[in-house]
Enzyme design. Sequence first.
Site, short mmCIF file in Angstrom:
data_model
loop_
_atom_site.label_atom_id
_atom_site.label_comp_id
_atom_site.label_asym_id
_atom_site.label_seq_id
_atom_site.Cartn_x
_atom_site.Cartn_y
_atom_site.Cartn_z
N GLU A 229 0.87 -1.19 0.00
CA GLU A 229 0.00 0.00 0.00
C GLU A 229 0.90 1.23 0.00
O GLU A 229 0.98 1.97 0.97
CB GLU A 229 -0.93 -0.02 1.23
CG GLU A 229 -2.03 1.02 1.16
CD GLU A 229 -2.99 0.95 2.35
OE1 GLU A 229 -2.84 0.04 3.18
OE2 GLU A 229 -3.89 1.81 2.42
N ASN A 328 -11.54 1.47 4.93
CA ASN A 328 -11.80 2.23 6.16
C ASN A 328 -12.97 3.21 6.03
O ASN A 328 -13.29 3.64 4.93
CB ASN A 328 -10.54 3.01 6.54
CG ASN A 328 -9.37 2.09 6.80
OD1 ASN A 328 -8.84 1.49 5.88
ND2 ASN A 328 -9.00 1.93 8.06
ZN LIG Z 1 -7.44 -2.40 4.88
#
Ligand SMILES: [Zn+2]
Length: 433
Positions: A229, A328
């Site tokens: 990420e 999220n």
């Molecule tokens: Zn995640």
Amino acid sequence: MVPNTGSYRLANARVHASLTPGFTTAFDSDGFALADIAVADGRISSINAHGRTAVPVDAIDLGGRIILPCFVDCHTHIDKGHIWPRKPNPDGTFMGALNATGADRAARWNAEDVARRMDFSLRSAYAHGTRALRTHLDSVAPQEEISWPVFETMRETWRGRIELQGACLIGIEGVRDKKWFDRLAKRVAAAKGVLGVVTYMVPDLEELLDHVFAQAIKHGLDLDFHADETDDIAAISLKKIAEAALWNGFEGNILVGHCCSLARQPDLDVLDTLDKVAKAGLAVVSLPMCNLYLQDRRGDHTTPRWRGVTLLHEMKTRGIPVAVASDNTRDPFYAYGDLDMLEVYRMATRILHFDHPVADWPQAVTATPAKVMRLDGFGTLATGGDADFIVFKGRSWTELLSRPESDRIVVRGGRAIDRQLPDYAELDELMVE
Ligand SMILES: [Zn+2]
């Protein structure tokens, strides 16, 4: 519009080819066809091409509105959700998110705090039409002892409304403490959860991955990774996970999230990685809204020039199962969001070009994540299946994806549910500094 009797006929419903297995008819170039759907005792008793059989006079004419199966959200963090008002991300960066969340977790995440925020999130997801959801659970000691029991209770409370799956979440460096990690794997197995890890390019990554796979094999667990990420092209943990799956002969399901750096790497490296990912049978989930928020945020009054998402088209072309999910909601990793999978699909369509043609992309929020999560019968509309679907106002992709569809009808077990969203004010007392 949908009667509360549980038994009725819907006429003139617009269904999608990729989500109606067993229903053969002439679909248009957008993948749609008009259908008459009979619902009896909470199940779909038949799906026929519109007008093929006589439509009873008391059938409800949907006028060509789109019907989709309820959504499956395979990557969320409902243990973190809605902490934003008390713990915002100071600069919108990934490191800002990590540090803010870590501090909030240590200070505030007792069982009641976690449970109330989780329940708030689930009520939102349910109202928007989600039927199954996998959440990661921050499992850094001592949080695993707080969050897992809360999760197990929540799963029982919500059974029948939202099918909940839990995956532990720790940085890969946490695996170095083998005694502790093995205990965590055992705890996850006891909760029938999924073994989850965040990979970083640490020097001992391969050795640590081998240990993660060994524990998954020992306990018969599926795996779930947060990988790469970042925009750092040196981040190649997706490839390392695929290699580890191959040399460990892993037979369970593996879902890998993010894989952002892949989109920045040279073509030859990308091809090599995708070959291995396909061969190892990995599935990939992209989190387009979170990626858009966190990736390419440079500060200093610069404008982001990269969308942050991974190479879903190239993956799908190779037969790699691909999904998109919420990630999220209103926490330092993403300031917005409400676990609305229609919003995720709408954003994915725009960010990732799930259009022209739409083809089977609707499976990315329904049938594909259902398969990864081993949920038979979820994410499709089929004769004999549960009458769990959403009736939208839109009659085409452009109508469906242009408005929020806040007035959609969510049908569960044949009956329209109450779609009231929880009031933010409910959480106010948890947000006091
Ligand atoms: Zn995640």
